[in-house]
Design an enzyme around this catalytic site. Structure first.
Site, PDB file in Angstrom:
ATOM      1  N   ASP A 199       0.814  -1.216   0.000  1.00 17.57           N
ATOM      2  CA  ASP A 199       0.000   0.000   0.000  1.00 17.57           C
ATOM      3  C   ASP A 199       0.848   1.267   0.000  1.00 17.57           C
ATOM      4  OD1 ASP A 199       0.960  -0.362   2.577  1.00 17.57           O
ATOM      5  OD2 ASP A 199      -0.988  -0.881   3.417  1.00 17.57           O
TER       6      ASP A 199
ATOM      7  N   ASN B 272      -7.313  -3.308  14.478  1.00 23.63           N
ATOM      8  CA  ASN B 272      -8.713  -3.548  14.087  1.00 23.63           C
ATOM      9  C   ASN B 272      -8.847  -4.716  13.101  1.00 23.63           C
ATOM     10  OD1 ASN B 272      -7.715  -2.501  11.728  1.00 23.63           O
ATOM     11  ND2 ASN B 272      -9.126  -0.766  11.596  1.00 23.63           N
TER      12      ASN B 272
ATOM     13  N   HIS C 133      -7.132  -5.048  10.248  1.00 21.04           N
ATOM     14  CA  HIS C 133      -6.891  -4.773   8.823  1.00 21.04           C
ATOM     15  C   HIS C 133      -5.623  -5.479   8.336  1.00 21.04           C
ATOM     16  CE1 HIS C 133      -4.450  -0.758   9.512  1.00 21.04           C
ATOM     17  NE2 HIS C 133      -3.671  -1.797   9.589  1.00 21.04           N
TER      18      HIS C 133
ATOM     19  N   GLU D 110      -9.672  -2.090   5.571  1.00 18.94           N
ATOM     20  CA  GLU D 110     -10.288  -1.863   6.873  1.00 18.94           C
ATOM     21  C   GLU D 110     -11.506  -2.780   7.048  1.00 18.94           C
ATOM     22  OE1 GLU D 110      -8.465  -0.276   8.742  1.00 18.94           O
ATOM     23  OE2 GLU D 110      -7.982   1.768   8.135  1.00 18.94           O
TER      24      GLU D 110
HETATM   25  P1  PGA Z   1       2.395  -1.919  12.589  1.00 17.38           P
HETATM   26  O1  PGA Z   1       1.198  -1.871  11.566  1.00 17.38           O
HETATM   27  O2  PGA Z   1       3.356  -2.924  12.074  1.00 17.38           O
HETATM   28  O3  PGA Z   1       2.981  -0.524  12.564  1.00 17.38           O
HETATM   29  O4  PGA Z   1       1.835  -2.277  13.915  1.00 17.38           O
HETATM   30  C1  PGA Z   1       0.654  -3.073  11.125  1.00 17.38           C
HETATM   31  C2  PGA Z   1      -0.511  -2.793  10.220  1.00 17.38           C
HETATM   32  O5  PGA Z   1      -1.171  -1.769  10.384  1.00 17.38           O
HETATM   33  O6  PGA Z   1      -0.779  -3.632   9.343  1.00 17.38           O
END
Ligand code: PGA
Length: 255
Positions: free
Chosen positions: A67, A136, A138, A143
């Site tokens: 992304d 959450n 995702h 999302e």
């Molecule tokens: P993080 O993010 O590795 O910074 O915890 C993971 C994600 O949002 O997929």
């Protein structure tokens, strides 16, 4: 789904790097799917170290990132292109022309999304996708509520994701409102997936992954439908409430 419990973030990062290096060495033309965020930084650090010490080569490797923020060009230190250059690509012998990240600054984002999807397909798909997990649930920037049929697309980031990522910005207001992300169907087409889960703020998400049915309100749950997923989870993110034996899960506890 194979779940490997590791002691801590450092052990997770090292084991993940060993896993990736072994794949790259046995298949030098591999196509890797890469992730940003805090979780894979230790993995990338170990890949760099291995490249320096053991000369593992990435000259024939292709990468696709999950992304990118909308409105960020590659010179923006918040862009994921910048992050990947700084965290990995600048320090290994990969050909940057073979590192793909969706463009967040294109004039026609919808078209960019379609072309990114085609680009992945034209490279024969992703062999091994590295994934993190949002609190959450995702994956990428997909999302809760995202269709499992989704292809690469434009998303509006939820407040919880913007809050979680605000640590990389001066102010939460500076976190972009939109992003472009591989879809859930795109991720699911990867031949193999390595999911990294670390730290207490992922505990609830992991517990939900273990206990909830596959459902679109909890995107990471879709991985239960994938035939080749390995999860590396540290003790802070918690396997403690997991009861071995449910479904198709194979649990490898830390010794
Ligand atoms: P993080 O993010 O590795 O910074 O915890 C993971 C994600 O949002 O997929």
């Amino acid at each position: 789904m194979k779940i490997i419990e590791v002691k801590n973030y450092e052990e997770m990062s090292k084991r993940a790097a060993d896993y990736v290096v072994e794949k790259v060495r046995s298949f030098p033309g591999i196509t890797l799917g890469l992730a940003t965020g805090g979780t894979p930084l230790g993995l990338y650090r170990h890949l760099i170290e291995d490249h320096r010490n053991n000369l593992t080569s990435y000259q024939n490797v292709t990468t696709f990132n999950l992304d990118e923020y909308a409105g960020c060009d590659e010179t923006d230190p918040h862009s994921y292109r910048y992050f990947m250059n700084e965290s990995l690509f600048n320090h290994i012998d990969i050909n940057k022309a073979n590192t793909f990240i969706p463009r967040g600054d294109g004039e026609d984002m919808e078209r960019e999304a379609q072309e990114y999807e085609q680009l992945i397909a034209s490279h024969g798909g992703i062999d091994l996708q590295i994934l993190g997990i949002g609190s959450n649930g995702h994956i990428g920037f997909n999302e809760p509520g995202t269709s499992f049929q989704s292809q690469t697309h434009i998303v509006e980031l939820t407040d919880s994701t913007r809050e979680a990522n605000a640590r990389f910005f001066d102010r939460i207001e500076d976190v972009p409102l939109k992003a472009i992300t591989m879809g859930i169907a795109t991720i699911m087409r990867s031949k193999e997936i390595l999911l990294l889960v670390s730290g207490p703020n992922k505990r609830e998400a992991f517990s939900r992954l273990m206990h909830e049915e596959v459902n679109e309100q909890f995107p990471v749950s879709v991985l239960k439908n994938h035939p080749a997923v390995t999860v590396m989870i540290d003790q802070a993110a918690g396997c403690l409430d997991y009861t071995p034996g449910s479904g198709d899960l194979e649990y490898v506890p830390h010794d």
